[in-house]
Design a protein around this motif. Structure first.
Motif, PDB file in Angstrom:
ATOM      1  N   LEU A   1       0.829  -1.202   0.000  1.00 50.28           N
ATOM      2  CA  LEU A   1       0.000   0.000   0.000  1.00 50.28           C
ATOM      3  C   LEU A   1       0.865   1.254   0.000  1.00 50.28           C
ATOM      4  CD1 LEU A   1      -2.832   1.235   0.144  1.00 50.28           C
ATOM      5  CD2 LEU A   1      -2.704   1.048   2.648  1.00 50.28           C
ATOM      6  N   ALA A   2       1.946   1.263   0.783  1.00 51.67           N
ATOM      7  CA  ALA A   2       2.845   2.417   0.824  1.00 51.67           C
ATOM      8  C   ALA A   2       3.484   2.662  -0.541  1.00 51.67           C
ATOM      9  CB  ALA A   2       3.923   2.200   1.886  1.00 51.67           C
ATOM     10  N   ALA A   3       3.910   1.587  -1.207  1.00 55.72           N
ATOM     11  CA  ALA A   3       4.521   1.729  -2.531  1.00 55.72           C
ATOM     12  C   ALA A   3       3.508   2.215  -3.559  1.00 55.72           C
ATOM     13  CB  ALA A   3       5.116   0.390  -2.974  1.00 55.72           C
ATOM     14  N   VAL A   4       2.260   1.745  -3.460  1.00 56.07           N
ATOM     15  CA  VAL A   4       1.195   2.183  -4.365  1.00 56.07           C
ATOM     16  C   VAL A   4       0.919   3.673  -4.186  1.00 56.07           C
ATOM     17  CG1 VAL A   4      -1.308   2.027  -4.685  1.00 56.07           C
ATOM     18  CG2 VAL A   4       0.082  -0.046  -4.721  1.00 56.07           C
ATOM     19  N   VAL A   5       0.875   4.134  -2.948  1.00 52.66           N
ATOM     20  CA  VAL A   5       0.660   5.556  -2.681  1.00 52.66           C
ATOM     21  C   VAL A   5       1.797   6.387  -3.273  1.00 52.66           C
ATOM     22  CG1 VAL A   5       0.554   7.312  -0.872  1.00 52.66           C
ATOM     23  CG2 VAL A   5      -0.760   5.204  -0.638  1.00 52.66           C
ATOM     24  N   LEU A   6       3.032   5.901  -3.118  1.00 50.53           N
ATOM     25  CA  LEU A   6       4.191   6.642  -3.614  1.00 50.53           C
ATOM     26  C   LEU A   6       4.172   6.772  -5.133  1.00 50.53           C
ATOM     27  CD1 LEU A   6       6.972   7.976  -3.257  1.00 50.53           C
ATOM     28  CD2 LEU A   6       7.982   5.674  -3.302  1.00 50.53           C
ATOM     29  N   PHE A   7       4.109   5.628  -5.832  1.00 51.84           N
ATOM     30  CA  PHE A   7       4.214   5.656  -7.294  1.00 51.84           C
ATOM     31  C   PHE A   7       2.921   6.147  -7.954  1.00 51.84           C
ATOM     32  CE2 PHE A   7       7.673   2.685  -6.371  1.00 51.84           C
ATOM     33  CZ  PHE A   7       8.660   3.172  -7.211  1.00 51.84           C
ATOM     34  N   GLY A   8       1.776   5.645  -7.478  1.00 48.23           N
ATOM     35  CA  GLY A   8       0.515   5.970  -8.140  1.00 48.23           C
ATOM     36  C   GLY A   8      -0.148   7.228  -7.646  1.00 48.23           C
TER      37      GLY A   8
END
Length: 353
Positions: free
Chosen positions: A80-87
């Motif tokens: 979820l953290a990576a999705v928030v960052l990139f997306g």
């Protein structure tokens, strides 16, 4: 006839409606760029998505409307953290910066690169099955993007096009990471993504000196964000369950055509020969994706996971007592061998030789 096309439902319609909503948001975002800087607009779009979906989630609970979705678990948090960052942070900021430097129609068509980035990462990194028809469709879309970027003596990516291409790469990474979360409640996931990414971008824009726009402009950005980002993302995540990342990204390639058509009609941008040729090539690529049919004998290995489901041919477990469908709980899949049309969804992630 139903058997021939059953594998298309509901994944393909979900992906296409998601694409229409997202594609329509690009020219409207272009209009709003005149009233605020790109980073503030990117933040307001995602904040509008997060707040709107939070209202939907809260209203669903207040009205006691059943939502048999699997919850987010602790092991989902890194994804979820990576999705928030990139997306949520990198992608929308790059898109707004790119749209401020190029036409809305060209920017919309260049968004086709998101589908290509999604497919390439899913194929090369995640080893998702991609057949010849999908590759030919991807090639047609890539040639269309090259035609769109042709200036005199060759293909030239100006600053705006390069920024949009970078945004597409960020979203390609995001889409493949989001697949890891697709079994959980998409409204909750998209709400968290919208609120987190929107808050950070708005705060950074204000710290850098951006002026607060009028309330009507903020409201317009919130509506565009709710539909074009929030609802679109929920539908995209649902499509990921049924199609996998590569094919959902391929169907999502419809988005730029919607954006380009609206840009021409709404912003009165010229219909150039480049635009027509690029649109035809990209349309051919989309048709090749839509015409795919993947069927062979395959084996389901033992698997345990949690997601919303009904008791169909892939879910033959038993319950102690009556149940309401659809429902969600952790369940076990026993070994199964059969043949039917399928996509690399939650239950078909086998290898191919």
């Amino acid at each position: 006839m139903k058997h021939l096309h059953a594998h298309l439902w509901p994944g393909v319609p979900l992906a296409l409606v998601s694409a229409v909503l997202f594609g329509a948001s690009a020219p409207f975002a272009k209009l709003l760029l005149g009233a605020m800087p790109p980073q503030l607009l990117a933040g307001l779009l995602y904040l509008g998505a997060g707040l709107g979906l939070a209202a939907v989630h809260g209203g669903r609970a207040a009205l006691r409307i059943p939502a048999p979705e699997a919850p987010l678990r602790r092991h989902d948090l890194p994804w979820l953290a990576a999705v928030v960052l990139f997306g949520g942070l990198v992608g929308p900021l790059l898109l707004m910066l790119g749209l401020s430097r190029t036409s809305a129609a060209s920017g919309s068509l260049l968004l086709n690169l998101e589908g290509l980035a999604t497919m390439l990462i899913a194929w090369v990194v995640l080893r998702e099955n991609v057949d010849r028809r999908l590759l030919l469709g991807a090639f047609a879309i890539l040639v269309g993007a090259a035609v769109l970027s042709w200036h005199g003596g060759g293909v030239r990516l100006d600053a705006g096009a390069a920024l949009i291409a970078a945004a597409c790469l960020a979203w390609g990474i995001d889409n493949n990471l989001t697949r890891k979360l697709s079994s959980a409640d998409p409204v909750v996931t998209a709400t968290i993504k919208g609120l987190a990414a929107g808050s950070v971008n708005v705060a950074l824009a204000l710290l850098l000196g951006a002026a607060v726009p009028p309330a009507a402009t903020i409201g317009a950005a919130a509506v565009v964000g709710f539909l074009g980002v929030g609802v679109s993302l929920v539908l995209f995540m649902l499509a990921l369950r049924h199609l996998g990342a590569a094919r959902t990204g391929a169907y999502f390639s419809l988005a730029p055509f919607i954006g380009a058509v609206i840009a021409v009609a709404l912003l009165r941008e010229p219909v150039t020969m480049q635009l027509v040729v690029a649109g035809l090539l990209m349309g051919l690529g989309l048709w090749l994706h839509l015409a795919e049919r993947h069927e062979h004998e395959h084996v389901h290995e033992v698997m345990e996971h949690e997601h919303v489901h009904v008791h169909d041919e892939h879910h033959r477990h038993h319950h102690d007592g009556p149940v309401t469908e659809p429902h969600s709980h952790r369940h076990r899949h026993e070994p199964l061998r059969h043949t039917h049309p399928h996509y690399p969804d939650l239950h078909h992630q086998h290898g191919h030789t």
